[in-house]
Design a protein around this motif. Sequence first.
Motif, short mmCIF file in Angstrom:
data_model
loop_
_atom_site.label_atom_id
_atom_site.label_comp_id
_atom_site.label_asym_id
_atom_site.label_seq_id
_atom_site.Cartn_x
_atom_site.Cartn_y
_atom_site.Cartn_z
N THR A 163 -4.68 -7.30 -27.80
CA THR A 163 -5.02 -8.73 -27.74
C THR A 163 -6.35 -8.95 -27.03
O THR A 163 -7.17 -9.76 -27.46
CB THR A 163 -3.90 -9.51 -27.04
OG1 THR A 163 -2.68 -9.27 -27.74
CG2 THR A 163 -4.20 -10.99 -27.01
N LEU A 164 -6.57 -8.23 -25.92
CA LEU A 164 -7.84 -8.36 -25.21
C LEU A 164 -9.01 -7.85 -26.06
O LEU A 164 -10.11 -8.41 -26.01
CB LEU A 164 -7.78 -7.62 -23.88
CG LEU A 164 -6.95 -8.31 -22.80
CD1 LEU A 164 -6.72 -7.37 -21.63
CD2 LEU A 164 -7.63 -9.58 -22.35
N GLY A 165 -8.79 -6.79 -26.82
CA GLY A 165 -9.84 -6.31 -27.72
C GLY A 165 -10.20 -7.34 -28.77
O GLY A 165 -11.38 -7.57 -29.07
N LEU A 166 -9.19 -7.97 -29.34
CA LEU A 166 -9.46 -9.03 -30.33
C LEU A 166 -10.10 -10.24 -29.68
O LEU A 166 -10.96 -10.90 -30.29
CB LEU A 166 -8.15 -9.41 -31.04
CG LEU A 166 -7.55 -8.34 -31.94
CD1 LEU A 166 -6.19 -8.77 -32.46
CD2 LEU A 166 -8.49 -8.02 -33.09
N THR A 167 -9.69 -10.54 -28.46
CA THR A 167 -10.32 -11.66 -27.73
C THR A 167 -11.80 -11.38 -27.52
O THR A 167 -12.65 -12.26 -27.71
CB THR A 167 -9.64 -11.86 -26.37
OG1 THR A 167 -8.27 -12.18 -26.60
CG2 THR A 167 -10.30 -12.97 -25.58
N HIS A 168 -12.12 -10.16 -27.14
CA HIS A 168 -13.53 -9.81 -26.94
C HIS A 168 -14.30 -9.86 -28.25
O HIS A 168 -15.46 -10.24 -28.28
CB HIS A 168 -13.63 -8.42 -26.32
CG HIS A 168 -15.02 -8.03 -26.00
ND1 HIS A 168 -15.72 -7.15 -26.77
CD2 HIS A 168 -15.87 -8.42 -25.03
CE1 HIS A 168 -16.93 -7.01 -26.28
NE2 HIS A 168 -17.04 -7.77 -25.22
N LEU A 183 -15.86 -14.82 -23.48
CA LEU A 183 -14.81 -14.37 -22.55
C LEU A 183 -14.92 -12.87 -22.27
O LEU A 183 -13.96 -12.25 -21.86
CB LEU A 183 -13.43 -14.68 -23.13
CG LEU A 183 -13.09 -16.15 -23.31
CD1 LEU A 183 -11.76 -16.31 -24.01
CD2 LEU A 183 -13.08 -16.85 -21.97
N ARG A 184 -16.09 -12.30 -22.49
CA ARG A 184 -16.26 -10.85 -22.41
C ARG A 184 -15.99 -10.29 -21.02
O ARG A 184 -15.39 -9.23 -20.89
CB ARG A 184 -17.66 -10.45 -22.87
CG ARG A 184 -18.77 -10.99 -22.02
CD ARG A 184 -20.15 -10.61 -22.53
NE ARG A 184 -21.17 -11.44 -21.99
CZ ARG A 184 -21.59 -11.38 -20.72
NH1 ARG A 184 -21.06 -10.52 -19.92
NH2 ARG A 184 -22.54 -12.18 -20.29
N VAL A 185 -16.40 -10.99 -19.97
CA VAL A 185 -16.19 -10.47 -18.62
C VAL A 185 -14.70 -10.50 -18.27
O VAL A 185 -14.16 -9.53 -17.73
CB VAL A 185 -17.02 -11.28 -17.59
CG1 VAL A 185 -16.72 -10.82 -16.18
CG2 VAL A 185 -18.50 -11.13 -17.89
N PHE A 186 -14.02 -11.60 -18.60
CA PHE A 186 -12.57 -11.66 -18.37
C PHE A 186 -11.85 -10.57 -19.15
O PHE A 186 -11.00 -9.87 -18.60
CB PHE A 186 -12.02 -13.04 -18.77
CG PHE A 186 -10.52 -13.06 -18.86
CD1 PHE A 186 -9.77 -13.08 -17.71
CD2 PHE A 186 -9.89 -13.04 -20.09
CE1 PHE A 186 -8.38 -13.08 -17.77
CE2 PHE A 186 -8.51 -13.04 -20.17
CZ PHE A 186 -7.75 -13.06 -19.02
N ALA A 187 -12.18 -10.43 -20.44
CA ALA A 187 -11.52 -9.42 -21.26
C ALA A 187 -11.81 -8.01 -20.75
O ALA A 187 -10.93 -7.14 -20.75
CB ALA A 187 -11.96 -9.56 -22.72
N GLY A 188 -13.02 -7.76 -20.28
CA GLY A 188 -13.37 -6.44 -19.78
C GLY A 188 -12.65 -6.11 -18.49
O GLY A 188 -12.11 -5.00 -18.33
N ILE A 189 -12.59 -7.06 -17.56
CA ILE A 189 -11.91 -6.80 -16.28
C ILE A 189 -10.40 -6.67 -16.50
O ILE A 189 -9.76 -5.79 -15.93
CB ILE A 189 -12.24 -7.91 -15.27
CG1 ILE A 189 -13.71 -7.79 -14.86
CG2 ILE A 189 -11.34 -7.83 -14.05
CD1 ILE A 189 -14.21 -8.91 -14.01
N ALA A 190 -9.84 -7.51 -17.35
CA ALA A 190 -8.41 -7.41 -17.64
C ALA A 190 -8.09 -6.09 -18.34
O ALA A 190 -7.05 -5.48 -18.07
CB ALA A 190 -7.96 -8.60 -18.49
N CYS A 230 -17.60 -5.41 -20.03
CA CYS A 230 -18.16 -6.12 -18.88
C CYS A 230 -19.69 -6.09 -18.88
O CYS A 230 -20.33 -7.04 -18.45
CB CYS A 230 -17.66 -5.50 -17.59
SG CYS A 230 -15.94 -5.86 -17.24
N SER A 231 -20.27 -5.02 -19.35
CA SER A 231 -21.73 -4.88 -19.28
C SER A 231 -22.45 -5.42 -20.51
O SER A 231 -23.65 -5.65 -20.46
CB SER A 231 -22.10 -3.40 -19.09
OG SER A 231 -21.73 -2.65 -20.24
#
Length: 121
Positions: A40-45, A51-58, A90-91
């Motif tokens: 889900t986080l991969g699809l969110t990104h 929302l890339r920073v949130f998805a990366g940290i999560a 994140c980067s």
Amino acid sequence: MAGLPILYWPYAHLDLGGIPLAMSTTSGAGALIIGILLITLGLTHWYQPHLRVFAGIATLLLTLVSFPVANFGGLFLGLITGLIGGSLACSWTPPATTEPSTASADRAPTAVPAGESRPGS
């Protein structure tokens, strides 16, 4: 995708020399939840780059949680890909959108010395 190895290994049934080896344990439920959340986080990104920073940290946090919960993070395959993917998420920065400029606006006006004419005039 980091979630696939984490999802797969707890439910894999292997045969070692005719001896069945079932890896489905109570950690299988945790691995299933972590794997679904990572996908889900991969699809969110992918679809929501803001929302890339949130998805990366999560992703990084869930990947680190998967190490003790999900059979060493999907036998290290999901752990390594999750850490790399979360760090890259994140980067990464989306490319800047700029409007294409016209050819005449790209050239700065230059002074023509006295007695000479501009090309094309």
